[in-house]
Design an enzyme around this catalytic site. Structure first.
Site, PDB file in Angstrom:
ATOM      1  N   ASP A   1       0.822  -1.209   0.000  1.00  0.00           N
ATOM      2  CA  ASP A   1       0.000   0.000   0.000  1.00  0.00           C
ATOM      3  C   ASP A   1       0.852   1.253   0.000  1.00  0.00           C
ATOM      4  O   ASP A   1       0.653   2.166  -0.809  1.00  0.00           O
ATOM      5  CB  ASP A   1      -0.906  -0.014   1.239  1.00  0.00           C
ATOM      6  CG  ASP A   1      -2.360   0.166   0.879  1.00  0.00           C
ATOM      7  OD1 ASP A   1      -2.693   0.128  -0.323  1.00  0.00           O
ATOM      8  OD2 ASP A   1      -3.177   0.348   1.792  1.00  0.00           O
TER       9      ASP A   1
ATOM     10  N   ASP B   1      -9.572  -2.841   2.500  1.00  0.00           N
ATOM     11  CA  ASP B   1      -9.518  -2.301   3.852  1.00  0.00           C
ATOM     12  C   ASP B   1     -10.485  -3.009   4.792  1.00  0.00           C
ATOM     13  O   ASP B   1     -10.415  -2.817   6.007  1.00  0.00           O
ATOM     14  CB  ASP B   1      -9.839  -0.800   3.824  1.00  0.00           C
ATOM     15  CG  ASP B   1      -8.818  -0.021   3.016  1.00  0.00           C
ATOM     16  OD1 ASP B   1      -7.646  -0.442   2.999  1.00  0.00           O
ATOM     17  OD2 ASP B   1      -9.182   0.984   2.387  1.00  0.00           O
TER      18      ASP B   1
END
Length: 500
Positions: free
Chosen positions: A351, A411
Protein backbone atom coordinates in the site's frame (compact mmCIF):
# COMPACT_ATOMS: atom_id res chain seq x y z
CA UNK A 1 -12.78 -18.03 -8.16
CA UNK A 2 -12.90 -17.09 -4.46
CA UNK A 3 -9.11 -16.74 -4.18
CA UNK A 4 -8.94 -14.83 -7.48
CA UNK A 5 -11.56 -12.38 -6.27
CA UNK A 6 -9.55 -11.49 -3.19
CA UNK A 7 -6.52 -10.80 -5.37
CA UNK A 8 -8.17 -7.86 -7.07
CA UNK A 9 -10.10 -6.80 -3.94
CA UNK A 10 -6.79 -6.20 -2.18
CA UNK A 11 -5.73 -3.84 -4.97
CA UNK A 12 -8.09 -1.32 -3.48
CA UNK A 13 -6.73 -1.29 0.05
CA UNK A 14 -6.87 2.48 0.54
CA UNK A 15 -9.23 5.39 0.85
CA UNK A 16 -9.33 7.28 -2.40
CA UNK A 17 -7.83 10.76 -2.31
CA UNK A 18 -9.78 13.85 -1.35
CA UNK A 19 -9.81 16.87 -3.64
CA UNK A 20 -7.40 19.77 -3.54
CA UNK A 21 -8.31 23.32 -2.54
CA UNK A 22 -8.08 24.42 -6.20
CA UNK A 23 -11.44 22.98 -7.17
CA UNK A 24 -14.32 25.36 -7.59
CA UNK A 25 -17.82 25.70 -8.99
CA UNK A 26 -19.13 27.40 -12.11
CA UNK A 27 -22.71 28.48 -11.42
CA UNK A 28 -24.62 28.81 -14.68
CA UNK A 29 -28.04 30.39 -15.18
CA UNK A 30 -30.26 30.11 -18.26
CA UNK A 31 -32.41 32.84 -19.74
CA UNK A 32 -35.77 31.15 -19.10
CA UNK A 33 -38.50 32.27 -16.66
CA UNK A 34 -37.94 31.17 -13.97
CA UNK A 35 -34.25 30.78 -14.84
CA UNK A 36 -32.82 27.26 -14.77
CA UNK A 37 -29.51 26.98 -12.93
CA UNK A 38 -26.87 24.30 -12.76
CA UNK A 39 -23.43 23.92 -11.20
CA UNK A 40 -20.31 22.54 -12.90
CA UNK A 41 -16.82 21.61 -11.72
CA UNK A 42 -13.86 23.86 -12.49
CA UNK A 43 -10.15 23.67 -11.71
CA UNK A 44 -8.30 26.89 -10.99
CA UNK A 45 -5.02 27.99 -9.42
CA UNK A 46 -5.51 29.78 -6.12
CA UNK A 47 -2.03 31.31 -6.45
CA UNK A 48 -3.23 33.29 -9.45
CA UNK A 49 -6.56 34.54 -8.20
CA UNK A 50 -8.92 34.11 -5.26
CA UNK A 51 -12.54 33.17 -5.91
CA UNK A 52 -15.41 34.17 -3.60
CA UNK A 53 -16.60 31.52 -1.14
CA UNK A 54 -20.27 31.95 -1.98
CA UNK A 55 -22.81 33.43 -4.40
CA UNK A 56 -23.52 36.47 -2.24
CA UNK A 57 -23.07 39.61 -4.36
CA UNK A 58 -21.81 37.45 -7.24
CA UNK A 59 -21.27 39.16 -10.59
CA UNK A 60 -22.53 37.23 -13.62
CA UNK A 61 -21.09 37.45 -17.11
CA UNK A 62 -22.60 36.27 -20.38
CA UNK A 63 -20.94 33.12 -21.69
CA UNK A 64 -19.40 33.33 -25.16
CA UNK A 65 -18.79 29.87 -26.60
CA UNK A 66 -15.58 29.97 -28.67
CA UNK A 67 -14.72 26.28 -28.45
CA UNK A 68 -14.05 26.36 -32.18
CA UNK A 69 -10.72 28.04 -31.36
CA UNK A 70 -7.84 27.47 -28.96
CA UNK A 71 -7.09 31.21 -28.62
CA UNK A 72 -3.37 30.90 -29.24
CA UNK A 73 -3.43 33.95 -31.52
CA UNK A 74 -5.45 37.15 -31.15
CA UNK A 75 -6.31 37.05 -34.85
CA UNK A 76 -8.42 33.93 -34.31
CA UNK A 77 -11.29 35.94 -32.77
CA UNK A 78 -13.18 38.84 -34.41
CA UNK A 79 -12.63 42.20 -32.70
CA UNK A 80 -15.10 43.05 -29.92
CA UNK A 81 -16.61 39.55 -29.65
CA UNK A 82 -15.11 38.92 -26.18
CA UNK A 83 -15.82 42.35 -24.69
CA UNK A 84 -17.26 41.98 -21.12
CA UNK A 85 -17.92 38.25 -21.71
CA UNK A 86 -16.99 35.01 -20.01
CA UNK A 87 -15.12 33.29 -22.83
CA UNK A 88 -14.70 29.55 -23.21
CA UNK A 89 -12.06 28.21 -25.61
CA UNK A 90 -10.50 24.81 -26.24
CA UNK A 91 -7.30 23.64 -24.63
CA UNK A 92 -4.50 23.77 -27.23
CA UNK A 93 -0.72 23.71 -27.57
CA UNK A 94 -0.12 27.22 -26.24
CA UNK A 95 0.16 28.02 -22.53
CA UNK A 96 -2.62 29.19 -20.24
CA UNK A 97 -0.72 32.46 -19.83
CA UNK A 98 -0.83 33.20 -23.57
CA UNK A 99 -4.56 32.51 -23.68
CA UNK A 100 -5.23 34.64 -20.59
CA UNK A 101 -3.33 37.67 -21.96
CA UNK A 102 -5.16 37.50 -25.29
CA UNK A 103 -8.54 37.20 -23.56
CA UNK A 104 -7.79 40.04 -21.13
CA UNK A 105 -6.50 42.36 -23.86
CA UNK A 106 -9.74 41.70 -25.79
CA UNK A 107 -11.83 42.82 -22.80
CA UNK A 108 -12.99 39.41 -21.51
CA UNK A 109 -14.17 39.22 -17.89
CA UNK A 110 -13.38 35.53 -17.46
CA UNK A 111 -11.51 32.80 -19.35
CA UNK A 112 -12.69 29.20 -19.30
CA UNK A 113 -10.55 26.56 -20.99
CA UNK A 114 -12.50 23.47 -22.09
CA UNK A 115 -10.62 20.19 -21.77
CA UNK A 116 -11.60 16.82 -23.22
CA UNK A 117 -8.99 14.88 -21.19
CA UNK A 118 -9.39 14.64 -17.41
CA UNK A 119 -8.99 17.98 -15.64
CA UNK A 120 -5.54 18.58 -14.20
CA UNK A 121 -4.04 21.38 -12.05
CA UNK A 122 -3.07 24.64 -13.74
CA UNK A 123 0.66 24.89 -13.26
CA UNK A 124 2.04 27.76 -15.37
CA UNK A 125 4.63 30.04 -13.79
CA UNK A 126 3.02 32.21 -11.10
CA UNK A 127 5.16 35.27 -11.82
CA UNK A 128 3.94 35.37 -15.41
CA UNK A 129 0.38 35.90 -14.23
CA UNK A 130 1.06 39.00 -12.16
CA UNK A 131 -0.39 41.18 -14.93
CA UNK A 132 -3.43 38.89 -15.49
CA UNK A 133 -6.44 40.00 -13.43
CA UNK A 134 -9.28 37.95 -14.94
CA UNK A 135 -10.23 34.53 -13.51
CA UNK A 136 -8.81 31.58 -15.47
CA UNK A 137 -10.22 28.08 -14.97
CA UNK A 138 -10.38 24.66 -16.61
CA UNK A 139 -13.77 23.06 -17.31
CA UNK A 140 -14.80 19.79 -18.92
CA UNK A 141 -15.76 20.09 -22.58
CA UNK A 142 -18.70 17.75 -21.94
CA UNK A 143 -19.98 20.22 -19.34
CA UNK A 144 -20.01 23.03 -21.91
CA UNK A 145 -22.06 20.81 -24.22
CA UNK A 146 -24.41 19.93 -21.36
CA UNK A 147 -24.72 23.59 -20.42
CA UNK A 148 -26.00 24.52 -23.87
CA UNK A 149 -28.38 21.55 -24.00
CA UNK A 150 -29.76 22.22 -20.51
CA UNK A 151 -29.73 26.01 -20.26
CA UNK A 152 -29.87 27.15 -23.88
CA UNK A 153 -27.59 29.39 -25.91
CA UNK A 154 -27.90 32.45 -23.63
CA UNK A 155 -26.14 31.53 -20.40
CA UNK A 156 -24.81 33.72 -17.58
CA UNK A 157 -22.05 32.34 -15.39
CA UNK A 158 -20.05 33.15 -12.28
CA UNK A 159 -17.28 31.35 -10.37
CA UNK A 160 -16.94 30.61 -6.67
CA UNK A 161 -15.12 28.15 -4.43
CA UNK A 162 -16.97 27.13 -1.26
CA UNK A 163 -14.76 25.92 1.60
CA UNK A 164 -14.40 22.19 2.04
CA UNK A 165 -16.49 20.81 4.92
CA UNK A 166 -14.53 20.07 8.07
CA UNK A 167 -16.09 16.61 8.24
CA UNK A 168 -18.10 14.57 5.80
CA UNK A 169 -20.82 12.70 7.67
CA UNK A 170 -20.95 10.03 4.99
CA UNK A 171 -17.78 8.76 6.67
CA UNK A 172 -19.95 7.69 9.61
CA UNK A 173 -21.95 5.46 7.28
CA UNK A 174 -18.71 4.07 5.79
CA UNK A 175 -17.42 3.39 9.31
CA UNK A 176 -20.58 1.53 10.36
CA UNK A 177 -20.59 -0.59 7.18
CA UNK A 178 -16.91 -1.50 7.57
CA UNK A 179 -17.06 -2.42 11.27
CA UNK A 180 -20.31 -4.35 10.80
CA UNK A 181 -18.86 -6.35 7.90
CA UNK A 182 -15.61 -7.18 9.72
CA UNK A 183 -17.43 -8.14 12.92
CA UNK A 184 -20.05 -10.27 11.16
CA UNK A 185 -17.49 -11.91 8.89
CA UNK A 186 -15.35 -12.85 11.87
CA UNK A 187 -18.36 -14.20 13.77
CA UNK A 188 -19.48 -16.26 10.76
CA UNK A 189 -15.98 -17.73 10.49
CA UNK A 190 -16.22 -18.72 14.16
CA UNK A 191 -19.55 -20.44 13.58
CA UNK A 192 -18.00 -22.44 10.73
CA UNK A 193 -15.08 -23.38 13.00
CA UNK A 194 -17.47 -24.60 15.69
CA UNK A 195 -19.21 -26.79 13.13
CA UNK A 196 -15.83 -28.23 12.14
CA UNK A 197 -15.12 -29.10 15.75
CA UNK A 198 -18.46 -30.84 16.10
CA UNK A 199 -17.83 -32.79 12.90
CA UNK A 200 -14.45 -33.96 14.19
CA UNK A 201 -16.00 -35.02 17.50
CA UNK A 202 -18.75 -36.93 15.67
CA UNK A 203 -17.39 -39.49 13.16
CA UNK A 204 -20.81 -39.80 11.54
CA UNK A 205 -20.81 -36.11 10.57
CA UNK A 206 -17.16 -35.90 9.58
CA UNK A 207 -17.57 -37.03 5.98
CA UNK A 208 -20.65 -34.88 5.44
CA UNK A 209 -18.86 -31.82 6.81
CA UNK A 210 -15.81 -32.49 4.63
CA UNK A 211 -17.99 -32.40 1.52
CA UNK A 212 -19.50 -29.08 2.57
CA UNK A 213 -16.18 -27.53 3.50
CA UNK A 214 -15.30 -24.71 1.10
CA UNK A 215 -12.52 -22.98 3.01
CA UNK A 216 -9.20 -22.00 1.44
CA UNK A 217 -6.21 -21.91 3.79
CA UNK A 218 -3.32 -19.47 3.29
CA UNK A 219 0.19 -20.67 4.18
CA UNK A 220 3.15 -18.25 4.48
CA UNK A 221 4.34 -19.27 0.99
CA UNK A 222 0.94 -18.69 -0.62
CA UNK A 223 0.69 -15.37 1.24
CA UNK A 224 3.92 -14.14 -0.38
CA UNK A 225 2.80 -15.42 -3.78
CA UNK A 226 -0.54 -13.67 -3.29
CA UNK A 227 1.12 -10.30 -2.61
CA UNK A 228 3.38 -10.68 -5.66
CA UNK A 229 0.30 -11.35 -7.82
CA UNK A 230 -1.37 -8.25 -6.34
CA UNK A 231 1.60 -6.12 -7.41
CA UNK A 232 1.61 -7.56 -10.92
CA UNK A 233 -2.14 -7.05 -11.30
CA UNK A 234 -1.95 -3.42 -10.18
CA UNK A 235 0.83 -2.64 -12.65
CA UNK A 236 -1.12 -4.37 -15.45
CA UNK A 237 -4.17 -2.31 -14.57
CA UNK A 238 -2.09 0.85 -14.75
CA UNK A 239 -0.90 0.09 -18.29
CA UNK A 240 -3.93 -1.78 -19.69
CA UNK A 241 -6.77 -0.26 -17.68
CA UNK A 242 -8.99 0.38 -20.71
CA UNK A 243 -9.40 -3.35 -21.33
CA UNK A 244 -8.87 -4.92 -17.92
CA UNK A 245 -11.50 -2.76 -16.20
CA UNK A 246 -14.23 -4.72 -17.99
CA UNK A 247 -12.62 -7.99 -16.90
CA UNK A 248 -12.74 -6.77 -13.30
CA UNK A 249 -16.38 -5.74 -13.68
CA UNK A 250 -17.25 -9.19 -15.03
CA UNK A 251 -15.39 -10.94 -12.20
CA UNK A 252 -17.10 -8.73 -9.64
CA UNK A 253 -20.55 -9.58 -11.01
CA UNK A 254 -19.85 -13.31 -10.86
CA UNK A 255 -18.09 -13.27 -7.47
CA UNK A 256 -20.61 -10.95 -5.80
CA UNK A 257 -23.58 -13.00 -7.05
CA UNK A 258 -22.00 -16.17 -5.61
CA UNK A 259 -21.19 -14.38 -2.36
CA UNK A 260 -24.69 -12.95 -2.00
CA UNK A 261 -26.09 -16.43 -2.57
CA UNK A 262 -23.83 -17.94 0.12
CA UNK A 263 -24.74 -15.23 2.64
CA UNK A 264 -28.50 -15.46 2.05
CA UNK A 265 -28.44 -19.27 1.84
CA UNK A 266 -26.89 -19.36 5.32
CA UNK A 267 -29.80 -17.25 6.62
CA UNK A 268 -32.46 -19.21 4.76
CA UNK A 269 -31.01 -22.44 6.13
CA UNK A 270 -32.13 -21.35 9.61
CA UNK A 271 -35.76 -20.93 8.49
CA UNK A 272 -37.80 -24.18 8.81
CA UNK A 273 -40.19 -23.33 5.98
CA UNK A 274 -40.31 -23.82 2.21
CA UNK A 275 -38.03 -26.83 2.14
CA UNK A 276 -39.78 -28.67 -0.70
CA UNK A 277 -37.35 -30.21 -3.18
CA UNK A 278 -37.24 -31.11 -6.83
CA UNK A 279 -35.13 -33.86 -8.40
CA UNK A 280 -32.63 -33.02 -11.10
CA UNK A 281 -29.68 -35.04 -12.47
CA UNK A 282 -29.92 -37.65 -9.69
CA UNK A 283 -29.83 -34.89 -7.10
CA UNK A 284 -32.48 -33.00 -5.18
CA UNK A 285 -32.40 -29.28 -4.48
CA UNK A 286 -34.65 -27.01 -2.47
CA UNK A 287 -36.93 -24.87 -4.61
CA UNK A 288 -36.27 -21.81 -2.46
CA UNK A 289 -32.55 -22.08 -3.24
CA UNK A 290 -33.29 -22.05 -6.97
CA UNK A 291 -35.28 -18.83 -6.58
CA UNK A 292 -32.49 -17.44 -4.39
CA UNK A 293 -29.88 -18.16 -7.09
CA UNK A 294 -32.03 -16.43 -9.73
CA UNK A 295 -32.45 -13.42 -7.42
CA UNK A 296 -28.69 -13.10 -6.78
CA UNK A 297 -27.82 -13.37 -10.47
CA UNK A 298 -30.49 -10.78 -11.32
CA UNK A 299 -29.09 -8.38 -8.69
CA UNK A 300 -25.59 -8.61 -10.19
CA UNK A 301 -26.92 -8.17 -13.76
CA UNK A 302 -29.00 -5.13 -12.78
CA UNK A 303 -25.95 -3.53 -11.17
CA UNK A 304 -23.82 -4.24 -14.27
CA UNK A 305 -26.37 -2.59 -16.56
CA UNK A 306 -27.01 0.47 -14.37
CA UNK A 307 -23.61 0.74 -12.64
CA UNK A 308 -23.11 4.36 -13.76
CA UNK A 309 -26.47 5.51 -12.39
CA UNK A 310 -25.33 7.56 -9.39
CA UNK A 311 -28.78 8.02 -7.84
CA UNK A 312 -29.29 4.45 -6.64
CA UNK A 313 -26.75 2.02 -8.17
CA UNK A 314 -24.39 2.68 -5.25
CA UNK A 315 -26.86 0.97 -2.89
CA UNK A 316 -26.81 -2.22 -4.93
CA UNK A 317 -23.02 -2.07 -5.26
CA UNK A 318 -22.66 -1.73 -1.48
CA UNK A 319 -24.99 -4.69 -0.84
CA UNK A 320 -23.07 -6.85 -3.29
CA UNK A 321 -19.77 -5.57 -1.89
CA UNK A 322 -20.68 -6.34 1.73
CA UNK A 323 -21.75 -9.86 0.72
CA UNK A 324 -18.49 -10.25 -1.21
CA UNK A 325 -16.39 -9.22 1.80
CA UNK A 326 -18.37 -11.37 4.24
CA UNK A 327 -17.99 -14.45 2.08
CA UNK A 328 -14.23 -14.00 1.71
CA UNK A 329 -13.61 -13.33 5.39
CA UNK A 330 -15.52 -16.49 6.22
CA UNK A 331 -14.03 -18.63 3.43
CA UNK A 332 -10.34 -17.66 3.38
CA UNK A 333 -8.67 -19.08 6.51
CA UNK A 334 -5.41 -17.92 8.03
CA UNK A 335 -3.88 -20.96 9.79
CA UNK A 336 -1.99 -19.00 12.43
CA UNK A 337 -0.94 -15.55 13.60
CA UNK A 338 2.38 -15.91 11.77
CA UNK A 339 0.59 -15.99 8.41
CA UNK A 340 -1.55 -13.02 9.47
CA UNK A 341 1.56 -10.95 10.30
CA UNK A 342 3.19 -11.82 6.96
CA UNK A 343 0.01 -11.02 4.96
CA UNK A 344 -0.86 -7.76 6.71
CA UNK A 345 2.76 -6.62 6.85
CA UNK A 346 3.43 -7.22 3.16
CA UNK A 347 0.15 -5.59 2.09
CA UNK A 348 1.00 -2.60 4.28
CA UNK A 349 4.30 -2.22 2.41
CA UNK A 350 2.46 -2.77 -0.87
CA UNK A 351 0.00 0.00 0.00
CA UNK A 352 2.66 2.49 1.07
CA UNK A 353 4.87 1.77 -1.95
CA UNK A 354 2.17 2.20 -4.59
CA UNK A 355 0.71 5.31 -2.91
CA UNK A 356 3.78 7.22 -1.71
CA UNK A 357 6.80 5.84 -3.59
CA UNK A 358 5.54 5.40 -7.15
CA UNK A 359 5.04 9.18 -7.73
CA UNK A 360 8.86 9.37 -7.83
CA UNK A 361 8.92 6.72 -10.59
CA UNK A 362 6.04 7.57 -12.95
CA UNK A 363 6.50 10.14 -15.71
CA UNK A 364 3.60 12.36 -14.61
CA UNK A 365 4.50 12.15 -10.91
CA UNK A 366 1.21 10.46 -10.02
CA UNK A 367 0.72 7.54 -7.67
CA UNK A 368 -0.01 4.27 -9.50
CA UNK A 369 -2.60 3.36 -6.88
CA UNK A 370 -4.38 6.71 -7.17
CA UNK A 371 -4.23 6.63 -10.97
CA UNK A 372 -5.82 3.18 -11.08
CA UNK A 373 -8.41 4.28 -8.52
CA UNK A 374 -9.41 7.32 -10.56
CA UNK A 375 -9.20 5.57 -13.92
CA UNK A 376 -5.99 6.34 -15.86
CA UNK A 377 -6.14 8.69 -18.83
CA UNK A 378 -9.63 9.93 -18.00
CA UNK A 379 -11.36 6.55 -18.39
CA UNK A 380 -14.97 6.91 -17.27
CA UNK A 381 -15.26 3.31 -16.04
CA UNK A 382 -14.28 2.78 -12.41
CA UNK A 383 -13.18 -0.39 -10.68
CA UNK A 384 -16.17 -1.70 -8.67
CA UNK A 385 -14.19 -2.77 -5.62
CA UNK A 386 -15.28 -0.07 -3.19
CA UNK A 387 -18.05 0.70 -0.75
CA UNK A 388 -19.66 3.95 -1.98
CA UNK A 389 -21.75 6.42 0.02
CA UNK A 390 -22.84 9.80 -1.42
CA UNK A 391 -21.24 12.80 0.21
CA UNK A 392 -23.71 14.52 2.52
CA UNK A 393 -21.96 17.92 2.52
CA UNK A 394 -22.17 19.96 -0.71
CA UNK A 395 -18.85 21.26 -2.01
CA UNK A 396 -16.82 21.41 -5.19
CA UNK A 397 -15.75 17.81 -4.57
CA UNK A 398 -19.31 16.61 -5.19
CA UNK A 399 -18.96 17.92 -8.76
CA UNK A 400 -15.30 17.09 -9.39
CA UNK A 401 -14.80 13.33 -9.65
CA UNK A 402 -15.58 12.55 -6.01
CA UNK A 403 -19.33 12.74 -5.33
CA UNK A 404 -18.95 9.69 -3.10
CA UNK A 405 -16.95 8.75 -0.02
CA UNK A 406 -15.16 5.49 -0.81
CA UNK A 407 -13.60 2.63 1.11
CA UNK A 408 -11.81 -0.19 -0.68
CA UNK A 409 -12.80 -3.81 -0.16
CA UNK A 410 -9.19 -4.54 0.78
CA UNK A 411 -9.52 -2.30 3.85
CA UNK A 412 -12.31 -4.59 5.04
CA UNK A 413 -11.12 -8.01 3.88
CA UNK A 414 -7.45 -7.86 4.87
CA UNK A 415 -7.92 -6.86 8.55
CA UNK A 416 -11.08 -8.98 8.55
CA UNK A 417 -8.97 -12.10 7.96
CA UNK A 418 -7.12 -11.37 11.21
CA UNK A 419 -10.40 -10.78 13.05
CA UNK A 420 -11.69 -14.10 11.69
CA UNK A 421 -8.55 -15.90 12.86
CA UNK A 422 -8.99 -14.38 16.32
CA UNK A 423 -12.58 -15.61 16.41
CA UNK A 424 -11.59 -19.14 15.37
CA UNK A 425 -8.81 -19.16 17.96
CA UNK A 426 -11.37 -18.16 20.60
CA UNK A 427 -13.54 -21.09 19.55
CA UNK A 428 -10.62 -23.52 19.52
CA UNK A 429 -9.33 -22.51 22.96
CA UNK A 430 -12.60 -21.54 24.67
CA UNK A 431 -11.31 -18.02 25.44
CA UNK A 432 -14.73 -16.33 25.64
CA UNK A 433 -14.28 -14.19 22.47
CA UNK A 434 -11.61 -12.01 24.06
CA UNK A 435 -9.38 -12.06 20.96
CA UNK A 436 -12.29 -11.47 18.59
CA UNK A 437 -13.77 -8.56 20.54
CA UNK A 438 -10.38 -6.92 21.12
CA UNK A 439 -9.37 -7.14 17.46
CA UNK A 440 -12.75 -5.83 16.27
CA UNK A 441 -12.46 -2.83 18.60
CA UNK A 442 -8.89 -2.26 17.37
CA UNK A 443 -10.17 -2.26 13.78
CA UNK A 444 -12.78 0.36 14.69
CA UNK A 445 -10.11 2.51 16.34
CA UNK A 446 -7.91 2.16 13.26
CA UNK A 447 -10.76 3.32 11.04
CA UNK A 448 -11.37 6.36 13.24
CA UNK A 449 -7.65 7.18 13.15
CA UNK A 450 -7.68 6.89 9.34
CA UNK A 451 -10.59 9.33 9.05
CA UNK A 452 -8.94 11.80 11.44
CA UNK A 453 -5.69 11.83 9.45
CA UNK A 454 -7.67 12.06 6.20
CA UNK A 455 -9.55 15.11 7.49
CA UNK A 456 -6.41 16.82 8.81
CA UNK A 457 -4.12 16.20 5.82
CA UNK A 458 -6.79 16.65 3.10
CA UNK A 459 -5.13 13.97 0.98
CA UNK A 460 -5.58 10.28 0.25
CA UNK A 461 -4.41 7.84 2.90
CA UNK A 462 -3.58 4.12 2.62
CA UNK A 463 -5.98 2.89 5.31
CA UNK A 464 -3.87 -0.20 6.02
CA UNK A 465 -1.18 2.15 7.32
CA UNK A 466 -3.38 2.60 10.41
CA UNK A 467 -5.51 -0.56 10.41
CA UNK A 468 -2.60 -3.03 10.33
CA UNK A 469 -0.68 -1.68 13.37
CA UNK A 470 -3.87 -1.29 15.41
CA UNK A 471 -5.09 -4.85 14.83
CA UNK A 472 -1.72 -6.63 14.95
CA UNK A 473 -0.47 -4.83 18.08
CA UNK A 474 -3.77 -5.35 19.91
CA UNK A 475 -3.91 -9.07 19.08
CA UNK A 476 -0.29 -9.49 20.17
CA UNK A 477 -0.88 -7.70 23.47
CA UNK A 478 -3.91 -9.86 24.26
CA UNK A 479 -1.95 -13.06 23.50
CA UNK A 480 1.02 -11.84 25.56
CA UNK A 481 -1.20 -10.83 28.48
CA UNK A 482 -2.91 -14.23 28.48
CA UNK A 483 0.45 -16.03 28.12
CA UNK A 484 -0.74 -17.70 24.90
CA UNK A 485 1.58 -16.09 22.38
CA UNK A 486 3.31 -19.31 21.33
CA UNK A 487 -0.01 -21.07 20.74
CA UNK A 488 -1.49 -17.97 19.07
CA UNK A 489 1.57 -17.62 16.79
CA UNK A 490 1.61 -21.24 15.62
CA UNK A 491 -2.15 -21.82 15.64
CA UNK A 492 -4.14 -24.17 17.83
CA UNK A 493 -5.31 -27.71 17.01
CA UNK A 494 -9.00 -28.37 16.83
CA UNK A 495 -9.04 -30.46 19.97
CA UNK A 496 -7.43 -27.96 22.35
CA UNK A 497 -9.76 -26.47 24.93
CA UNK A 498 -13.03 -27.62 23.30
CA UNK A 499 -15.51 -29.95 24.94
CA UNK A 500 -18.29 -31.57 22.88
Amino acid sequence: MRAAGLLWAALWALLLPTVTADEGILHASGSGVPPVTKDYCIIYNSNWISLPKGLDNATFSTLENLTSTVLCNSSEVPSGLMKDKAVVVMRGNCTFLEKARIAQSSGAKMLLIASKPRLSPLSDNKTGFEDVTIPVALIRYNDIVDMQLTLGNEVNVTLYSPPLPEFDYSMVVIFLIAVFTVALGGYWSGVAELENLKAIASPGERETRRKKEENVTFTPVTVILFVVICCVMLVLLYFFYKWLVYVIISVFCLASAMSLYNCLAALIGEIPFGQCRIACCNKSIEVRLIFLAVFCIAAAVVWAVFRNEDRWAWILQDILGVAFCLNFIKTLKMPNFKSCVILLGLLLLYDVFFVFITPFITKNGASIMVEVAAGPFGNSEKLPVVIRVPRLEYSASTLCDMPFSLLGFGDIIVPGLLVAYCRRFDVQTGSSSVYYISCTIAYAIGMVLTFIVLALMKMGQPALLYLVPCTLITSSLVAWRRKEMKKFWKGSSYQVGWMP
